[in-house]
Scaffold this motif. Structure first.
Motif, PDB file in Angstrom:
ATOM      1  N   VAL A 271      82.279  65.869  51.848  1.00  0.00           N
ATOM      2  CA  VAL A 271      81.251  64.823  51.772  1.00  0.00           C
ATOM      3  C   VAL A 271      80.094  65.279  50.888  1.00  0.00           C
ATOM      4  O   VAL A 271      79.645  64.537  50.001  1.00  0.00           O
ATOM      5  CB  VAL A 271      80.752  64.455  53.179  1.00  0.00           C
ATOM      6  CG1 VAL A 271      79.537  63.533  53.098  1.00  0.00           C
ATOM      7  CG2 VAL A 271      81.862  63.796  53.988  1.00  0.00           C
ATOM      8  N   ALA A 272      79.607  66.486  51.109  1.00  0.00           N
ATOM      9  CA  ALA A 272      78.489  66.986  50.310  1.00  0.00           C
ATOM     10  C   ALA A 272      78.875  67.113  48.846  1.00  0.00           C
ATOM     11  O   ALA A 272      78.091  66.757  47.948  1.00  0.00           O
ATOM     12  CB  ALA A 272      78.026  68.342  50.852  1.00  0.00           C
TER      13      ALA A 272
ATOM     14  N   GLY B 267      77.728  60.599  43.765  1.00  0.00           N
ATOM     15  CA  GLY B 267      76.849  59.625  44.382  1.00  0.00           C
ATOM     16  C   GLY B 267      77.239  59.254  45.797  1.00  0.00           C
ATOM     17  O   GLY B 267      78.269  59.676  46.335  1.00  0.00           O
ATOM     18  N   LEU B 268      76.396  58.433  46.405  1.00  0.00           N
ATOM     19  CA  LEU B 268      76.542  58.064  47.809  1.00  0.00           C
ATOM     20  C   LEU B 268      77.853  57.333  48.078  1.00  0.00           C
ATOM     21  O   LEU B 268      78.483  57.539  49.118  1.00  0.00           O
ATOM     22  CB  LEU B 268      75.360  57.193  48.240  1.00  0.00           C
ATOM     23  CG  LEU B 268      75.321  56.767  49.710  1.00  0.00           C
ATOM     24  CD1 LEU B 268      75.293  57.989  50.623  1.00  0.00           C
ATOM     25  CD2 LEU B 268      74.124  55.872  49.971  1.00  0.00           C
ATOM     26  N   ARG B 269      78.271  56.493  47.154  1.00  0.00           N
ATOM     27  CA  ARG B 269      79.507  55.728  47.373  1.00  0.00           C
ATOM     28  C   ARG B 269      80.710  56.651  47.541  1.00  0.00           C
ATOM     29  O   ARG B 269      81.549  56.420  48.422  1.00  0.00           O
ATOM     30  CB  ARG B 269      79.729  54.773  46.200  1.00  0.00           C
ATOM     31  CG  ARG B 269      80.937  53.863  46.370  1.00  0.00           C
ATOM     32  CD  ARG B 269      81.033  52.866  45.237  1.00  0.00           C
ATOM     33  NE  ARG B 269      82.177  51.985  45.384  1.00  0.00           N
ATOM     34  CZ  ARG B 269      82.488  51.015  44.535  1.00  0.00           C
ATOM     35  NH1 ARG B 269      81.705  50.782  43.476  1.00  0.00           N
ATOM     36  NH2 ARG B 269      83.544  50.257  44.744  1.00  0.00           N
TER      37      ARG B 269
ATOM     38  N   TRP C  63      76.462  62.380  61.256  1.00  0.00           N
ATOM     39  CA  TRP C  63      76.069  63.607  60.585  1.00  0.00           C
ATOM     40  C   TRP C  63      76.482  63.598  59.107  1.00  0.00           C
ATOM     41  O   TRP C  63      75.688  63.930  58.224  1.00  0.00           O
ATOM     42  CB  TRP C  63      76.675  64.815  61.293  1.00  0.00           C
ATOM     43  CG  TRP C  63      76.621  66.094  60.503  1.00  0.00           C
ATOM     44  CD1 TRP C  63      77.668  66.817  60.056  1.00  0.00           C
ATOM     45  CD2 TRP C  63      75.439  66.781  60.062  1.00  0.00           C
ATOM     46  NE1 TRP C  63      77.239  67.923  59.354  1.00  0.00           N
ATOM     47  CE2 TRP C  63      75.869  67.916  59.351  1.00  0.00           C
ATOM     48  CE3 TRP C  63      74.072  66.538  60.196  1.00  0.00           C
ATOM     49  CZ2 TRP C  63      74.975  68.819  58.772  1.00  0.00           C
ATOM     50  CZ3 TRP C  63      73.184  67.440  59.615  1.00  0.00           C
ATOM     51  CH2 TRP C  63      73.637  68.564  58.926  1.00  0.00           C
ATOM     52  N   CYS C  64      77.714  63.190  58.827  1.00  0.00           N
ATOM     53  CA  CYS C  64      78.197  63.182  57.448  1.00  0.00           C
ATOM     54  C   CYS C  64      77.469  62.144  56.600  1.00  0.00           C
ATOM     55  O   CYS C  64      77.228  62.359  55.415  1.00  0.00           O
ATOM     56  CB  CYS C  64      79.707  62.930  57.415  1.00  0.00           C
ATOM     57  SG  CYS C  64      80.708  64.334  57.959  1.00  0.00           S
TER      58      CYS C  64
ATOM     59  N   ALA D 237      75.532  62.976  53.314  1.00  0.00           N
ATOM     60  CA  ALA D 237      75.835  62.311  52.052  1.00  0.00           C
ATOM     61  C   ALA D 237      74.557  61.811  51.372  1.00  0.00           C
ATOM     62  O   ALA D 237      74.402  61.908  50.153  1.00  0.00           O
ATOM     63  CB  ALA D 237      76.797  61.145  52.295  1.00  0.00           C
ATOM     64  N   ILE D 238      73.639  61.271  52.167  1.00  0.00           N
ATOM     65  CA  ILE D 238      72.376  60.781  51.614  1.00  0.00           C
ATOM     66  C   ILE D 238      71.567  61.928  51.013  1.00  0.00           C
ATOM     67  O   ILE D 238      71.051  61.832  49.891  1.00  0.00           O
ATOM     68  CB  ILE D 238      71.560  60.060  52.700  1.00  0.00           C
ATOM     69  CG1 ILE D 238      72.284  58.777  53.135  1.00  0.00           C
ATOM     70  CG2 ILE D 238      70.151  59.730  52.195  1.00  0.00           C
ATOM     71  CD1 ILE D 238      71.645  58.102  54.336  1.00  0.00           C
ATOM     72  N   LEU D 239      71.478  63.030  51.751  1.00  0.00           N
ATOM     73  CA  LEU D 239      70.715  64.189  51.265  1.00  0.00           C
ATOM     74  C   LEU D 239      71.365  64.797  50.028  1.00  0.00           C
ATOM     75  O   LEU D 239      70.679  65.171  49.070  1.00  0.00           O
ATOM     76  CB  LEU D 239      70.598  65.233  52.374  1.00  0.00           C
ATOM     77  CG  LEU D 239      69.814  64.803  53.619  1.00  0.00           C
ATOM     78  CD1 LEU D 239      69.859  65.899  54.677  1.00  0.00           C
ATOM     79  CD2 LEU D 239      68.367  64.466  53.260  1.00  0.00           C
ATOM     80  N   ALA D 240      72.696  64.893  50.045  1.00  0.00           N
ATOM     81  CA  ALA D 240      73.406  65.468  48.904  1.00  0.00           C
ATOM     82  C   ALA D 240      73.282  64.578  47.672  1.00  0.00           C
ATOM     83  O   ALA D 240      73.189  65.076  46.540  1.00  0.00           O
ATOM     84  CB  ALA D 240      74.876  65.688  49.255  1.00  0.00           C
ATOM     85  N   THR D 241      73.277  63.272  47.878  1.00  0.00           N
ATOM     86  CA  THR D 241      73.115  62.350  46.753  1.00  0.00           C
ATOM     87  C   THR D 241      71.758  62.529  46.090  1.00  0.00           C
ATOM     88  O   THR D 241      71.649  62.583  44.860  1.00  0.00           O
ATOM     89  CB  THR D 241      73.275  60.894  47.226  1.00  0.00           C
ATOM     90  OG1 THR D 241      74.591  60.710  47.763  1.00  0.00           O
ATOM     91  CG2 THR D 241      73.067  59.933  46.057  1.00  0.00           C
ATOM     92  N   LYS D 242      70.715  62.652  46.895  1.00  0.00           N
ATOM     93  CA  LYS D 242      69.371  62.853  46.357  1.00  0.00           C
ATOM     94  C   LYS D 242      69.282  64.181  45.613  1.00  0.00           C
ATOM     95  O   LYS D 242      68.683  64.267  44.538  1.00  0.00           O
ATOM     96  CB  LYS D 242      68.339  62.804  47.481  1.00  0.00           C
ATOM     97  CG  LYS D 242      68.194  61.422  48.123  1.00  0.00           C
ATOM     98  CD  LYS D 242      67.135  61.439  49.209  1.00  0.00           C
ATOM     99  CE  LYS D 242      66.966  60.050  49.816  1.00  0.00           C
ATOM    100  NZ  LYS D 242      65.932  60.036  50.896  1.00  0.00           N
ATOM    101  N   ALA D 243      69.887  65.221  46.190  1.00  0.00           N
ATOM    102  CA  ALA D 243      69.867  66.526  45.535  1.00  0.00           C
ATOM    103  C   ALA D 243      70.645  66.485  44.226  1.00  0.00           C
ATOM    104  O   ALA D 243      70.231  67.066  43.221  1.00  0.00           O
ATOM    105  CB  ALA D 243      70.451  67.586  46.468  1.00  0.00           C
TER     106      ALA D 243
END
Length: 208
Positions: free
Chosen positions: A28-29, A36-38, A163-164, A168-174
């Motif tokens: 997921v990350a 991206g998030l999608r 959790w995932c 995913a949201i945090l990883a997308t921003k990063a």
């Protein structure tokens, strides 16, 4: 028989299981950061479908087959380890040969994010062994045990989804911040090495 106390105990244990780093969180990350998030949510969808697979195994009483047939456990374990190692190899290769800046970032390795999430979940016998070892302590062996086991498995994957999704949201921003920089290549390389480690752990896993 399930009680409020047993449900609370299972939920607490499930939170610990969900937060433990594994193929799910790494997939997921990795996809969210690179595509991206999608893409991250697609991987989560595959993982959730894998959860339904284990719920079906529990409901039909087939979950214990992995433990009862050592050859089957070994086959699934080897297939899962090879698949995780293959994903790791492709990620490392992609990190060493980054795409041109004009191309959109992508990590289409070993199939779509959805299929990667599903296959990596199904081919991880450690998940089945965990349920096989833990569920009888909470649901017993009565006629309602399969249905209660399905409910408890659903709790695990519901918490995993939350959790995932956050991950995913945090990883997308990063991922948006680092873009196609060398930091992203290092991240993808580290993910690849991590998958090698997970493959090794799975290869050494033993059934109960």
């Amino acid at each position: 028989m399930l009680t409020a106390h047993s449900l609370l105990a299972w939920t607490v244990m499930s939170i610990g299981l969900v937060l433990l780093p594994g193929p799910d969180t790494m997939l997921v990350a990795g996809h969210a950061a690179r595509r991206g998030l999608r893409a991250g949510m697609a991987a989560i969808g595959g993982i959730q479908l894998g959860g339904l697979f284990y719920m079906a195994l529990c409901g039909f009483g087939f979950l214990s087959v992995l433990n009862a047939v050592p050859g089957l456990f070994m086959a699934v374990k080897v297939a899962g380890a090879i698949y995780l190692a293959w994903l790791g190899l492709q990620m490392v290769r992609s990190a060493l040969k980054p795409a041109p800046a004009s191309e959109a970032p992508r990590m289409r390795i070993g199939g779509s994010p959805f299929m990667q999430g599903f296959v990596s979940t199904v081919l991880n016998p450690k998940v089945a062994i965990f349920f096989l070892a833990a569920l009888p302590q909470f649901v017993g062996t009565g006629p309602d045990a399969p249905w209660q086991g399905m409910l408890l498995i659903a709790i695990v994957y519901a918490l995993g989804f939350l959790w995932c999704a956050l991950l995913a949201i945090l990883a997308t921003k990063a991922g948006r911040k680092v873009g196609q920089s060398s930091a992203m290549r290092w991240f993808e390389g580290a993910m690849g090495v991590g998958f090698f480690g997970l493959a090794g752990r799975l290869a050494l896993a033993r059934n109960v």
